[in-house]
Write a protein that holds these residues in place. Structure first.
Motif, PDB file in Angstrom:
ATOM      1  N   LEU A 131      33.341  -5.572  13.946  1.00  0.00           N
ATOM      2  CA  LEU A 131      32.854  -4.416  14.685  1.00  0.00           C
ATOM      3  C   LEU A 131      31.406  -4.606  15.140  1.00  0.00           C
ATOM      4  N   GLU A 132      30.594  -5.243  14.307  1.00  0.00           N
ATOM      5  CA  GLU A 132      29.216  -5.551  14.707  1.00  0.00           C
ATOM      6  C   GLU A 132      29.218  -6.479  15.917  1.00  0.00           C
ATOM      7  N   ARG A 137      28.607  -7.446  21.682  1.00  0.00           N
ATOM      8  CA  ARG A 137      29.197  -8.455  22.553  1.00  0.00           C
ATOM      9  C   ARG A 137      28.604  -8.374  23.955  1.00  0.00           C
ATOM     10  N   GLN A 138      28.303  -9.533  24.524  1.00  0.00           N
ATOM     11  CA  GLN A 138      27.694  -9.579  25.851  1.00  0.00           C
ATOM     12  C   GLN A 138      28.175 -10.833  26.575  1.00  0.00           C
ATOM     13  N   VAL A 139      28.730 -10.648  27.759  1.00  0.00           N
ATOM     14  CA  VAL A 139      29.070 -11.785  28.613  1.00  0.00           C
ATOM     15  C   VAL A 139      27.825 -12.147  29.415  1.00  0.00           C
ATOM     16  N   GLU A 152      26.831 -20.945  36.965  1.00  0.00           N
ATOM     17  CA  GLU A 152      27.363 -22.245  36.546  1.00  0.00           C
ATOM     18  C   GLU A 152      28.529 -22.045  35.580  1.00  0.00           C
ATOM     19  N   PHE A 153      28.362 -21.092  34.645  1.00  0.00           N
ATOM     20  CA  PHE A 153      29.415 -20.739  33.704  1.00  0.00           C
ATOM     21  C   PHE A 153      29.042 -19.426  33.035  1.00  0.00           C
ATOM     22  N   CYS A 154      29.998 -18.844  32.353  1.00  0.00           N
ATOM     23  CA  CYS A 154      29.769 -17.604  31.607  1.00  0.00           C
ATOM     24  C   CYS A 154      30.166 -17.828  30.156  1.00  0.00           C
ATOM     25  N   LEU A 155      29.436 -17.205  29.246  1.00  0.00           N
ATOM     26  CA  LEU A 155      29.755 -17.281  27.826  1.00  0.00           C
ATOM     27  C   LEU A 155      29.771 -15.882  27.236  1.00  0.00           C
ATOM     28  N   GLU A 156      30.748 -15.646  26.392  1.00  0.00           N
ATOM     29  CA  GLU A 156      30.764 -14.396  25.642  1.00  0.00           C
ATOM     30  C   GLU A 156      29.970 -14.608  24.358  1.00  0.00           C
ATOM     31  N   GLN A 160      23.192 -10.196  19.003  1.00  0.00           N
ATOM     32  CA  GLN A 160      22.512 -10.538  17.754  1.00  0.00           C
ATOM     33  C   GLN A 160      22.424 -12.040  17.521  1.00  0.00           C
ATOM     34  N   HIS A 161      22.993 -12.822  18.424  1.00  0.00           N
ATOM     35  CA  HIS A 161      22.877 -14.263  18.279  1.00  0.00           C
ATOM     36  C   HIS A 161      21.402 -14.674  18.296  1.00  0.00           C
TER      37      HIS A 161
END
Length: 452
Positions: A131-132, A137-139, A152-156, A160-161
């Motif tokens: 849930l955290e 979560r951010q694309v 160039e690309f997308c990352l999910e 908090q990373h």
């Protein structure tokens, strides 16, 4: 892996009304979600009434049946309390009564298989961590710094990373073995361009710090792949220096990278091994140019750490022999190109490459013109159209061939030498271009407009 999270309001695949359940006075209606840490999926599996004085241990078989597990499967249970502004999801003691755990009608219980030895192999092993992740979560759209308009690309990722998490994931995406060679630059939400300054090595704690711009949250980051690890590179100073020939034409652009405590003299020594000079004893100087004007000749002892090449152009050129030892009857003046708008005769626009010219105290414009034509190698049919003026703070005073040039430059240092110059008025025939000396920091060359 794209995680799945199904909210309470969308429990059913088909939005048919739920059939009411029969209940007694001390019954509590609870809703249940099942979490699969392998699939990173949290989904609704059912609802049931329980006795307030009962315990979760009493309904484990029913929960296993809802999930399609074996009846003997051991389970962990969590109460999903709230999602905003912060996640609250608490572990439920299976031996305590529902009443003692303060569970009430409508509460949501999430459950999963109890951990064995495989807990460490999951990114989000339990419901609270998942849930955290969902909340943060951010694309993120990643773009090469030299191509700031193209994804160039997308990352999910998770907001908090950490800094290390983000560059490691970018490096993995690029199949780069050393994440420390990744340098990131934030996005300016207002200009829709990269910010001027990149993110320093571990200069921010979290991804959220990389994406925030004033009161807005971006979803774009720019990246570079460096030839040196970023911590090592940050101990160096990089300067882009354009080398010009005697005709003031740009010949080449060089990226000089030296320790921050190095001097301009060190930069010149580095340049000498990269450019073609007129002879072994030729000397170089480095100028600061902005909007087609020369603002400074850098002293050899100046530390490069203090030099800003983000907005100013650094230009290197050979020092002409006649300028090395100025006599008392000689003066070094600024010479700039300019045009005037035919529809607005009081507007001056500088353009092209400015330069220095040595003039003698008694030298007339006619003699100076001959030396300028020779220096710039302008054909006669074009040069005859040029006009010459002394400009002070943008106001031109046109000169005649018989005028002594040096007299106009005496006692004119109040506002800086760059505002008192010999102007060459002619059409700007050079092709329009975006000149980006520092290709990663977005410096643009534009004409300057000065109004009387």
């Amino acid at each position: 892996m794209m995680a799945t999270f199904k909210y309470f309001g969308y429990f059913q695949d088909q939005l048919a009304p739920l059939r009411p359940l029969e209940r007694n006075k001390d019954d509590i209606l609870l809703f249940f979600k099942l979490y699969n840490p392998e699939k990173e999926e949290l989904r609704y599996v059912g609802r049931t009434f329980v006795k307030a004085g009962g315990r979760p241990l009493d309904i484990l078989e029913k929960l296993n049946e809802m999930a399609g597990f074996q009846q003997s499967e051991d389970l962990f249970l969590f109460e999903e309390i709230k999602f905003e502004p912060n996640v609250m999801c608490e572990y439920i003691d299976r031996r305590a009564t529902f009443r003692a755990s303060q569970l009430e009608d409508g509460d949501i219980i999430c459950y999963q298989k109890a951990f064995k030895e495989e807990e460490d192999k999951y990114r989000y092993p339990d419901v609270p961590s998942f849930l955290e992740y969902v909340r943060g979560r951010q694309v993120v759209h990643f773009r090469r710094l030299e191509k700031p308009k193209e994804d160039e690309f997308c990352l999910e990722l998770s907001k908090q990373h950490t800094y290390d998490d983000v560059v490691e994931k970018v490096a993995h995406q690029l199949e780069l073995s050393d994440p420390s060679k990744i340098r990131l630059t934030p996005h300016n939400c207002y200009s829709q361009q990269p910010k001027p300054q990149p993110i320093k090595y571990r200069g921010v704690e979290r991804l959220s710090d990389m994406l925030v711009h004033y009161n807005q949250m971006s979803d774009i980051l720019y990246f570079e792949v460096l030839d040196l690890p970023l911590p090592e590179l940050q101990g160096l100073k990089s300067l882009k220096v354009a080398f010009h020939n005697a005709k003031t034409e740009e010949v080449s652009v060089h990226n000089i990278r030296l320790p921050k405590q190095s001097t301009v003299g060190d930069v010149i020594n580095e340049l000498k091994g990269k450019v073609e000079l007129s002879g072994p004893i030729a000397e170089l100087r480095i100028l600061e140019v902005f909007y087609h004007k020369i603002y400074k000749i850098f002293p050899l002892v100046e530390k490069i750490e203090n030099i800003n090449d983000q907005y100013w152009t650094l230009r290197a050129e050979e020092i002409p022999e006649d300028e090395k030892n100025l006599g008392p009857q000689e003066r070094l003046i600024h010479v700039y190109h300019f045009t005037r708008d035919a529809s607005q005769t009081n507007m001056v626009q500088n353009f092209g490459e400015p330069f220095f010219l040595l003039v003698h105290e008694d030298e007339t414009l006619a003699k100076v013109k001959l030396r300028i034509q020779k220096k710039l190698q302008v054909p006669d049919e074009e040069f005859v159209k040029w006009k010459f003026a002394f400009l002070s703070l943008g106001r031109p005073e046109y000169l005649q061939d018989s005028d002594v040039v040096a007299t106009r430059f005496q006692k004119r240092d109040t506002y800086g030498a760059w505002e008192h110059y010999l102007g060459l008025e002619h059409a700007d025939s050079a092709p329009k271009r975006v000149h980006q000396l520092n290709q990663n920091r977005h410096t643009f060359e534009k004409p300057v407009k000065i109004y009387n």
